[in-house]
Scaffold this motif. Sequence first.
Motif, short mmCIF file in Angstrom:
data_model
loop_
_atom_site.label_atom_id
_atom_site.label_comp_id
_atom_site.label_asym_id
_atom_site.label_seq_id
_atom_site.Cartn_x
_atom_site.Cartn_y
_atom_site.Cartn_z
N GLU A 189 52.75 42.22 -101.49
CA GLU A 189 53.19 40.82 -101.45
C GLU A 189 53.72 40.47 -100.07
O GLU A 189 53.47 39.40 -99.54
CB GLU A 189 54.29 40.59 -102.49
N ILE A 190 54.46 41.38 -99.49
CA ILE A 190 55.06 41.13 -98.17
C ILE A 190 54.00 41.20 -97.07
O ILE A 190 53.90 40.31 -96.23
CB ILE A 190 56.20 42.14 -97.90
N SER A 191 53.14 42.22 -97.14
CA SER A 191 52.19 42.38 -96.04
C SER A 191 51.09 41.32 -96.06
O SER A 191 50.38 41.13 -95.07
CB SER A 191 51.59 43.79 -96.04
N MET A 192 50.97 40.60 -97.15
CA MET A 192 49.94 39.57 -97.22
C MET A 192 50.30 38.29 -96.48
O MET A 192 49.44 37.42 -96.30
CB MET A 192 49.63 39.23 -98.68
N VAL A 193 51.53 38.20 -96.06
CA VAL A 193 52.00 36.97 -95.43
C VAL A 193 51.07 36.51 -94.31
O VAL A 193 50.82 35.32 -94.14
CB VAL A 193 53.46 37.13 -94.92
N GLY A 244 55.86 34.08 -107.40
CA GLY A 244 55.53 34.46 -106.02
C GLY A 244 54.04 34.60 -105.79
O GLY A 244 53.20 34.16 -106.59
N MET A 245 53.70 35.24 -104.67
CA MET A 245 52.32 35.34 -104.20
C MET A 245 51.37 36.00 -105.21
O MET A 245 50.23 35.58 -105.37
CB MET A 245 52.32 36.13 -102.88
N MET A 246 51.87 37.01 -105.91
CA MET A 246 50.99 37.69 -106.89
C MET A 246 50.63 36.74 -108.03
O MET A 246 49.49 36.68 -108.48
CB MET A 246 51.74 38.89 -107.47
#
Length: 259
Positions: free
Chosen positions: A100-104, A136-138
């Motif tokens: 989730e974090i690295s997809m930013v 969130g992103m997921m």
Amino acid sequence: MCKVIAISNQKGGTGKTTSCVNLGIGLASAGKRVLLIDTDPQGSMSISLGYSEPDEMENTLAKLMMNIANDEEFFLEDVLIHHNEGVDIIPSNIELSAIEISMVNVMSRELILKQMLEKIKSSYDYILIDCMPSLGMMTINTLACADSVLIPVQAAYLPVKGLQQLIKTISRVKRQLNPQLKIEGILLTMVDYRTNFAKDISAMVYDTYSSSIRVFRTEIPMSVRAAEMSVEGSSIYKYDPKGKAAHAYGELTKEVLNG
Ligand code: ADP
Ligand code: MG
């Protein structure tokens, strides 16, 4: 044609995972080809299907999503688990929270799961995605690739209030990413028929939403056996086949099959 159903509610403990597993295995028992995808870094779905140490697994959804984000080839067979009750599973674990974090900084990061599903959809009749309790992103990835959202709601006052926020998020994803997205229905879970309160909640949900959203006729009763099931690694049909929760999930399966 494959139907992708997201099982979502940003609140924890509303019966998402339990419903995903038992609806999925219900559909498989009806002869459908079913894939269950765990998108919760806690790996609860993987655990409740008998894979008790998801964090020890090397090949999970996180790996597939990393491959796609990096434009690398991915091999579903490395990750897929064939469960003995007739469903396939893509497990998840704690590594998903790093994703989730690295997809930013990844291009089209909302559409990674969608890219993955495009390649595997033709092998299944139903793909059910168990969401994590957040928006969130997921979860956005999940809503962006789903045909519909099934919303399990615990039959209690506050969880019902949180529904409005989820419906707003669904509308936003529909406008911006996935115009075809529909709401499959609201499913009342953990209904405790010994209380009048449960009946009030059920009536309230019906009055508030049923003019615009399907509220499933089937309600999932509160059941100790359903709560125990998740430590057994099997569905409710196997764990307590004659119980009221197994009956209810069987009825829910029919409602979903009938569209
Ligand atoms: P979520 O995925 O939304 O967090 P779970 O499906 O994990 O929700 O359910 C939350 C908790 O409630 C779990 O401990 C589960 O075993 C239990 N549970 C689920 N369904 C029922 C039910 N019908 N009756 C009683 N307990 C339930
Ligand atoms: Mg869960």
